[in-house]
Motif scaffolding. Structure first.
Motif, short mmCIF file in Angstrom:
data_model
loop_
_atom_site.label_atom_id
_atom_site.label_comp_id
_atom_site.label_asym_id
_atom_site.label_seq_id
_atom_site.Cartn_x
_atom_site.Cartn_y
_atom_site.Cartn_z
N ARG A 80 -19.31 -68.46 -21.21
CA ARG A 80 -19.57 -67.53 -20.20
C ARG A 80 -18.85 -68.08 -18.82
O ARG A 80 -18.35 -67.54 -18.01
CB ARG A 80 -20.78 -66.83 -19.90
N VAL A 227 -18.34 -60.97 -17.01
CA VAL A 227 -18.67 -59.65 -17.57
C VAL A 227 -19.88 -59.77 -18.07
O VAL A 227 -20.49 -60.80 -18.76
CB VAL A 227 -17.76 -59.36 -18.87
N PRO A 228 -21.01 -59.00 -17.89
CA PRO A 228 -22.07 -59.05 -18.41
C PRO A 228 -22.32 -59.05 -19.80
O PRO A 228 -21.65 -58.40 -20.49
CB PRO A 228 -22.71 -57.79 -17.79
N ARG A 230 -24.24 -57.78 -22.02
CA ARG A 230 -24.35 -56.45 -22.68
C ARG A 230 -22.99 -55.75 -22.89
O ARG A 230 -22.96 -54.97 -23.85
CB ARG A 230 -25.40 -55.82 -21.89
N GLU A 231 -22.00 -55.96 -22.01
CA GLU A 231 -20.67 -55.46 -22.23
C GLU A 231 -20.15 -56.15 -23.29
O GLU A 231 -19.40 -55.41 -24.06
CB GLU A 231 -20.03 -55.38 -20.73
N VAL A 232 -20.29 -57.28 -23.47
CA VAL A 232 -19.47 -58.11 -24.63
C VAL A 232 -20.20 -57.56 -25.82
O VAL A 232 -19.29 -57.39 -26.71
CB VAL A 232 -19.75 -59.75 -24.35
N ALA A 234 -21.54 -54.74 -26.36
CA ALA A 234 -21.05 -53.36 -26.54
C ALA A 234 -19.76 -53.34 -27.23
O ALA A 234 -19.49 -52.65 -27.97
CB ALA A 234 -21.22 -52.57 -25.35
N TYR A 235 -19.00 -54.04 -26.59
CA TYR A 235 -17.49 -54.26 -26.90
C TYR A 235 -17.39 -54.65 -28.45
O TYR A 235 -16.73 -53.96 -29.24
CB TYR A 235 -16.56 -55.16 -26.02
N GLN A 238 -18.35 -51.71 -30.75
CA GLN A 238 -17.81 -50.75 -30.91
C GLN A 238 -16.64 -51.08 -31.78
O GLN A 238 -16.03 -50.28 -32.62
CB GLN A 238 -17.11 -50.43 -29.44
N MET A 371 -13.21 -61.40 -21.69
CA MET A 371 -14.22 -61.83 -22.73
C MET A 371 -13.71 -62.76 -23.78
O MET A 371 -14.40 -63.12 -24.48
CB MET A 371 -14.58 -60.60 -23.57
#
Length: 443
Positions: A80, A227-228, A230-232, A234-235, A238, A371
């Motif tokens: 990160r 990038v938080p 949680r977004e990583v 979530a990606y 998906q 990311m």
């Protein structure tokens, strides 16, 4: 630690060609030394076991679990940081720390001390892969990535070869001269002197890297800053149809590769009577022969498949090469003499390494820039942490608990390969279609 450029820079010019490839080759040199420092212990198994009175399972915990545990704890947080901070500084700092930790391995006098020192090596080396892969992806255009990552892979293979060749030569030399009196350490045996010697080049290269490499502009970022997590997640969720089988395949392949590589010197010694001083240079020569052939042909194959219009070209290339390697990996430990085993193993290594340029490029081509280091950390975690932790341990447990005879190591290795290699290839095949969709969308 200075912040790297974080604003979107899709149209910024790439670094001049000479500067770009100088940086890539220097990254390969750093990667080479990381693999020397993590792999040299494989040649030292027998003398370490002798002096510290360890079992196969205990030495596998030092080689694998210690390294991977610290790698896991440090890797993702530092990835990160690599996504927003100066990657040059991170890489030079990591090289310094793991080189010093390698020297500390040479000072170890107990299982616990060597376990902790080996863990620090793993933690420091966890910063190398994500920072290196992120740097390379911002230095050359995407169509040049297979070639750039071919050079990066050369660093990995060269490190393994240097560990075997130079390690075998150093071990033989220090055996001849006998224990030496080292300041602050006292009387040091051959394996301790080998660790101490291996630490020196990394400290020198860290200075060169810090002074001569320029941090490149970050490209195609959609956000400024980190990038938080949680977004990583979530990606990845998906795109789980892609990342789950792909990363599982890579993890299983790493368990197989590291497990077999770790025990290869001991296998030649126990099965054929070849000691480290004899088999080390020969295994190094095998890598020096197979790596250029594999990297060149693997790069050509990946680019050829891509030119044919397959959006899944990178993963398709990995499937082809993994299937070709399977019979040779299984057969190598069963060969009737060491020369046949060496030839069979070289063939297996050639086919296996052919996938490296495509595999290293695959993640970078479909992952957003902001990311990239974090997803690369997850990718490299499956290689370095999972493979290093489980590979040596599983082979050791089969030998210690199932066969209960260390002279039967060859059957542990062959049976292990027969189980895991086909599973890895199947999972890579399952990732092929979703990868094609993601690559087409990212193009």
């Amino acid at each position: 630690m200075a912040s790297a450029a974080a604003a979107p820079a899709a149209d910024a010019p790439y670094p001049p060609r000479r500067q770009a490839w100088y940086t890539i080759w220097l990254i390969a040199a750093v990667t080479m030394l990381s693999n020397v420092d993590r792999s040299i212990i494989n040649l030292l198994v027998q003398p370490i076991k002798r002096d510290l009175v360890l079992s196969d399972t205990e030495i596998s915990l030092i080689i694998g679990t210690a390294f991977s545990l610290f790698y896991m704890l440090v890797g993702l947080p530092m990835a990160r940081v690599s996504d927003v901070r100066n990657r040059k500084v991170i890489l030079a700092g990591g090289l310094t720390v793991w080189s010093l930790a390698t020297a500390v391995c040479g000072a170890a006098q107990s299982f616990a001390a060597l376990f902790v020192a080996r863990g620090v090596v793993g933690g420091a080396e966890s910063v190398a892969g994500p920072a290196s892969m992120s740097l390379i992806s911002d230095i050359v255009p995407r169509e040049k990535l297979p070639r750039a990552f071919a050079v990066y892979q050369l660093g990995i293979s060269a490190g393994q070869a240097v560990a075997l060749f130079a390690g075998g030569a150093m071990l033989a030399y220090f055996v001849r001269v006998g224990p030496l009196d080292v300041p602050l350490l006292g009387l040091a045996r051959e394996w301790q002197l080998t660790f101490l010697t291996c630490a020196i080049p990394g400290l020198l290269l860290a200075v060169i890297f810090f002074l001569t490499v320029r941090e490149p502009v970050r490209r195609n970022r959609r956000v400024v800053g980190a990038v938080p997590i949680r977004e990583v997640l979530a990606y990845l969720g998906q795109h789980r149809a892609l990342y789950v089988p792909l990363l599982l395949s890579i993890a299983i392949g790493s368990i197989e590769t590291v497990g077999l590589q770790t025990w290869r010197p001991a296998f030649y010694e126990r099965t054929y009577g070849w000691g480290p001083a004899q088999i080390g240079p020969l295994l190094a020569l095998s890598l020096l022969v197979s790596t250029p052939i594999a990297i060149t042909s693997g790069t050509w194959l990946a680019e050829y498949v891509a030119r044919k219009g397959y959006p899944d070209a990178m993963v398709r290339t990995c499937v082809i090469t993994q299937v070709l390697a399977i019979p040779f990996v299984i057969a190598t430990p069963l060969m009737p003499n060491p020369w046949a085993a060496l030839m069979c193993g070289t063939t297996a290594s050639t086919f296996g390494l052919m996938s490296a340029p495509a595999q290293n490029s695959a993640i970078q081509l479909v992952t957003p820039n902001e990311m990239r280091a974090q997803v690369s950390a997850l990718y490299l975690f499956t290689i370095s942490a999972v493979g290093t932790s489980l590979g040596p341990l599983v082979v050791a447990l089969v030998t210690d608990l199932l066969l209960q005879d260390e002279s039967l190591l060859r059957y542990s290795m062959s049976g292990f390969a027969a189980v895991v290699a086909p599973i890895g290839a199947l999972l890579m095949w399952l990732a092929m279609r979703p990868y094609g969709r993601a690559a087409a969308a990212a193009a």
